[in-house]
Design an enzyme around this catalytic site. Structure first.
Site, PDB file in Angstrom:
ATOM      1  N   HIS A  37       0.844  -1.205   0.000  1.00 28.13           N
ATOM      2  CA  HIS A  37       0.000   0.000   0.000  1.00 28.13           C
ATOM      3  C   HIS A  37       0.883   1.260   0.000  1.00 28.13           C
ATOM      4  O   HIS A  37       0.600   2.233  -0.697  1.00 28.13           O
ATOM      5  CB  HIS A  37      -0.884   0.039   1.254  1.00 28.13           C
ATOM      6  CG  HIS A  37      -1.900  -1.064   1.342  1.00 28.13           C
ATOM      7  ND1 HIS A  37      -1.842  -2.042   2.310  1.00 28.13           N
ATOM      8  CD2 HIS A  37      -3.003  -1.337   0.612  1.00 28.13           C
ATOM      9  CE1 HIS A  37      -2.882  -2.856   2.164  1.00 28.13           C
ATOM     10  NE2 HIS A  37      -3.591  -2.460   1.147  1.00 28.13           N
ATOM     11  N   GLN A  64     -18.417  -6.161  -1.221  1.00 23.30           N
ATOM     12  CA  GLN A  64     -17.563  -6.996  -2.059  1.00 23.30           C
ATOM     13  C   GLN A  64     -17.243  -8.338  -1.416  1.00 23.30           C
ATOM     14  O   GLN A  64     -16.491  -9.142  -1.962  1.00 23.30           O
ATOM     15  CB  GLN A  64     -16.287  -6.266  -2.475  1.00 23.30           C
ATOM     16  CG  GLN A  64     -15.278  -6.036  -1.358  1.00 23.30           C
ATOM     17  CD  GLN A  64     -14.212  -5.058  -1.787  1.00 23.30           C
ATOM     18  OE1 GLN A  64     -14.461  -3.871  -2.006  1.00 23.30           O
ATOM     19  NE2 GLN A  64     -12.983  -5.533  -1.917  1.00 23.30           N
ATOM     20  N   LYS A 155      -1.172  -6.453  -8.094  1.00 18.35           N
ATOM     21  CA  LYS A 155      -1.436  -7.640  -7.279  1.00 18.35           C
ATOM     22  C   LYS A 155      -2.864  -8.152  -7.508  1.00 18.35           C
ATOM     23  O   LYS A 155      -3.117  -9.351  -7.561  1.00 18.35           O
ATOM     24  CB  LYS A 155      -1.207  -7.271  -5.817  1.00 18.35           C
ATOM     25  CG  LYS A 155      -1.966  -8.034  -4.763  1.00 18.35           C
ATOM     26  CD  LYS A 155      -1.288  -9.334  -4.468  1.00 18.35           C
ATOM     27  CE  LYS A 155      -1.903 -10.118  -3.323  1.00 18.35           C
ATOM     28  NZ  LYS A 155      -3.293  -9.962  -3.101  1.00 18.35           N
ATOM     29  N   GLN A 159      -9.004  -7.045 -10.833  1.00 19.65           N
ATOM     30  CA  GLN A 159      -9.682  -5.865 -10.266  1.00 19.65           C
ATOM     31  C   GLN A 159      -9.264  -4.600 -11.019  1.00 19.65           C
ATOM     32  O   GLN A 159     -10.122  -3.778 -11.409  1.00 19.65           O
ATOM     33  CB  GLN A 159      -9.329  -5.732  -8.785  1.00 19.65           C
ATOM     34  CG  GLN A 159      -9.700  -4.399  -8.181  1.00 19.65           C
ATOM     35  CD  GLN A 159      -9.443  -4.351  -6.685  1.00 19.65           C
ATOM     36  OE1 GLN A 159     -10.223  -4.892  -5.917  1.00 19.65           O
ATOM     37  NE2 GLN A 159      -8.359  -3.725  -6.269  1.00 19.65           N
ATOM     38  N   SER A 191       0.184  -8.869   1.288  1.00 14.39           N
ATOM     39  CA  SER A 191      -1.278  -8.828   1.334  1.00 14.39           C
ATOM     40  C   SER A 191      -1.719  -8.750   2.788  1.00 14.39           C
ATOM     41  O   SER A 191      -1.088  -9.361   3.660  1.00 14.39           O
ATOM     42  CB  SER A 191      -1.851 -10.101   0.707  1.00 14.39           C
ATOM     43  OG  SER A 191      -3.218 -10.235   1.030  1.00 14.39           O
ATOM     44  N   SER A 192      -2.799  -8.003   3.033  1.00 23.07           N
ATOM     45  CA  SER A 192      -3.326  -7.941   4.401  1.00 23.07           C
ATOM     46  C   SER A 192      -3.705  -9.350   4.870  1.00 23.07           C
ATOM     47  O   SER A 192      -3.619  -9.666   6.054  1.00 23.07           O
ATOM     48  CB  SER A 192      -4.563  -7.043   4.443  1.00 23.07           C
ATOM     49  OG  SER A 192      -4.263  -5.803   3.838  1.00 23.07           O
ATOM     50  N   ARG A 193      -4.132 -10.201   3.940  1.00 24.96           N
ATOM     51  CA  ARG A 193      -4.584 -11.557   4.306  1.00 24.96           C
ATOM     52  C   ARG A 193      -3.427 -12.470   4.720  1.00 24.96           C
ATOM     53  O   ARG A 193      -3.674 -13.528   5.301  1.00 24.96           O
ATOM     54  CB  ARG A 193      -5.367 -12.176   3.149  1.00 24.96           C
ATOM     55  CG  ARG A 193      -6.742 -11.548   2.970  1.00 24.96           C
ATOM     56  CD  ARG A 193      -7.614 -12.341   2.015  1.00 24.96           C
ATOM     57  NE  ARG A 193      -9.002 -11.896   2.058  1.00 24.96           N
ATOM     58  CZ  ARG A 193      -9.553 -11.001   1.239  1.00 24.96           C
ATOM     59  NH1 ARG A 193      -8.822 -10.432   0.299  1.00 24.96           N
ATOM     60  NH2 ARG A 193     -10.819 -10.672   1.354  1.00 24.96           N
TER      61      ARG A 193
HETATM   62  P1  AMP Z   1      -6.595  -3.802  -0.388  1.00 27.37           P
HETATM   63  O1  AMP Z   1      -6.436  -3.013   0.867  1.00 27.37           O
HETATM   64  O2  AMP Z   1      -6.110  -5.216  -0.268  1.00 27.37           O
HETATM   65  O3  AMP Z   1      -7.969  -3.682  -0.997  1.00 27.37           O
HETATM   66  O4  AMP Z   1      -5.606  -3.144  -1.440  1.00 27.37           O
HETATM   67  C1  AMP Z   1      -5.670  -1.776  -1.747  1.00 27.37           C
HETATM   68  C2  AMP Z   1      -4.821  -1.511  -2.980  1.00 27.37           C
HETATM   69  O5  AMP Z   1      -3.482  -1.901  -2.735  1.00 27.37           O
HETATM   70  C3  AMP Z   1      -5.307  -2.345  -4.192  1.00 27.37           C
HETATM   71  O6  AMP Z   1      -5.244  -1.545  -5.348  1.00 27.37           O
HETATM   72  C4  AMP Z   1      -4.319  -3.468  -4.222  1.00 27.37           C
HETATM   73  O7  AMP Z   1      -4.154  -4.034  -5.513  1.00 27.37           O
HETATM   74  C5  AMP Z   1      -3.050  -2.786  -3.754  1.00 27.37           C
HETATM   75  N1  AMP Z   1      -2.115  -3.765  -3.229  1.00 27.37           N
HETATM   76  C6  AMP Z   1      -2.383  -4.805  -2.401  1.00 27.37           C
HETATM   77  N2  AMP Z   1      -1.289  -5.553  -2.195  1.00 27.37           N
HETATM   78  C7  AMP Z   1      -0.293  -4.979  -2.919  1.00 27.37           C
HETATM   79  C8  AMP Z   1       1.093  -5.282  -3.128  1.00 27.37           C
HETATM   80  N3  AMP Z   1       1.657  -6.334  -2.563  1.00 27.37           N
HETATM   81  N4  AMP Z   1       1.809  -4.469  -3.929  1.00 27.37           N
HETATM   82  C9  AMP Z   1       1.231  -3.382  -4.523  1.00 27.37           C
HETATM   83  N5  AMP Z   1      -0.063  -3.042  -4.360  1.00 27.37           N
HETATM   84  C10 AMP Z   1      -0.812  -3.825  -3.576  1.00 27.37           C
END
Ligand code: AMP
Length: 287
Positions: A37, A64, A155, A159, A191-193
């Site tokens: 992020h 979602q 990533k 989407q 990833s947050s997950r």
């Molecule tokens: P999320 O909070 O998971 O919905 O992600 C928010 C944004 O951050 C989305 O556009 C994701 O694609 C991007 N994002 C998530 N993980 C990564 C990563 N490892 N590298 C770059 N962007 C990311």
């Protein structure tokens, strides 16, 4: 840095920026922020410089998630997220409540945005209502923040493709930028997950990026094309060598149309989803 939780306040501020001709660079997120992020935030700032404004939204969007998914256990840490945003030089964090985004005091929320082509494969099969929720909330956020440029991560490749198509199809007046995937040193996409993974699963999760590397090496070494059936089987075998890994889909496709290919050529793309117990991870890359 200002933290805004009310839609009307955010919109009023955005209108003011618009009248002052300030460029607004926007990074929508679901929070639990990590270096991936942060890389989007850095790119967002670079795009508009000091004279522009960087807005990050933090909202775990219920529309979602399917009823069976991980909405209630999705990781949250607003204080930590705000600290990261402050360090990264964000101007405004927009962090609305569910009630602010989907008020229900009169009639239930009933207007959705659906992209009906790119959203049908891969994640769209596994999560049939997911992209409708994403397209809807991102449209709402665009209407609230009024950005001139918005950043999304590669990533979540599908989407980004769906949102790019939505921006084009609906003539939304902004530039959509897709930034590269940030990875842990062993290759796992941030990833947050990832926070859900047990230490054993975390070790095994490196198989997602290894699968992409394997596919790339095989395609690059082939004088002609490779059959996607053959390569999918090899990758499924590779994934199943990790005792807790359960592959959900492995797909080869054209990166512009997301249409699956039977013959894989250089420049095509692989995407995959793998389950580790209740945790579902995705990754993708060019081959
Ligand atoms: P999320 O909070 O998971 O919905 O992600 C928010 C944004 O951050 C989305 O556009 C994701 O694609 C991007 N994002 C998530 N993980 C990564 C990563 N490892 N590298 C770059 N962007 C990311």
């Amino acid at each position: 840095m200002r933290v805004i939780k009310v839609v009307k306040k955010m919109q009023t501020m955005a209108r003011r920026w618009q009248s002052e001709k300030k460029r607004v660079s926007f990074v929508p997120t679901m929070g639990y922020l990590h270096a991936g992020h942060e890389s989007l935030i850095t790119a967002a700032r670079r795009r508009v410089g000091r004279s522009g404004v960087v807005v990050v939204s933090i909202f775990v969007n219920p529309t979602q998630f399917a009823a069976t998914e991980d909405l209630s256990r999705y990781p949250r840490n607003l204080e930590g997220d705000l600290a990261m945003c402050r360090r990264a030089g964000v101007d405004v964090v927009f962090a609305p409540s569910n009630e602010e985004m989907y008020p229900s005091e009169t009639v239930e929320f009933s207007t959705y945005v659906s992209e009906s082509f790119l959203s049908q494969s891969m994640e769209g099969i596994s999560r049939p209502t997911h992209f409708r929720g994403v397209a809807t909330v991102v449209t709402k956020l665009f209407n609230i923040v009024l950005p001139s440029v918005a950043f999304f991560g590669a990533k979540d490749f599908q989407q980004a493709a769906v949102l790019r198509k939505m921006v084009g199809d609906l003539n939304i007046p902004l530039t959509l930028v897709v930034a590269p995937t940030l990875r842990e040193p062993d290759g796992l996409a941030m990833s947050s997950r990832n926070a859900y993974l047990t230490p054993t699963q975390r070790t095994q999760a490196v198989v997602l990026s290894q699968s992409i590397t394997h596919a790339r090496q095989r395609v690059q070494a082939s004088p002609k094309f490779l059959l996607s059936k053959t390569l999918s089987k090899e990758i499924e075998h590779l994934i199943r060598q990790q005792p807790e890994a359960e592959p959900e889909y492995i797909e080869f496709f054209h990166p512009d149309t997301l249409v699956p290919v039977t013959k894989i050529l250089r420049g095509h793309h692989i995407a995959l989803a793998v389950r580790f117990g209740a945790t579902r991870l995705i990754d993708n890359g060019p081959v």
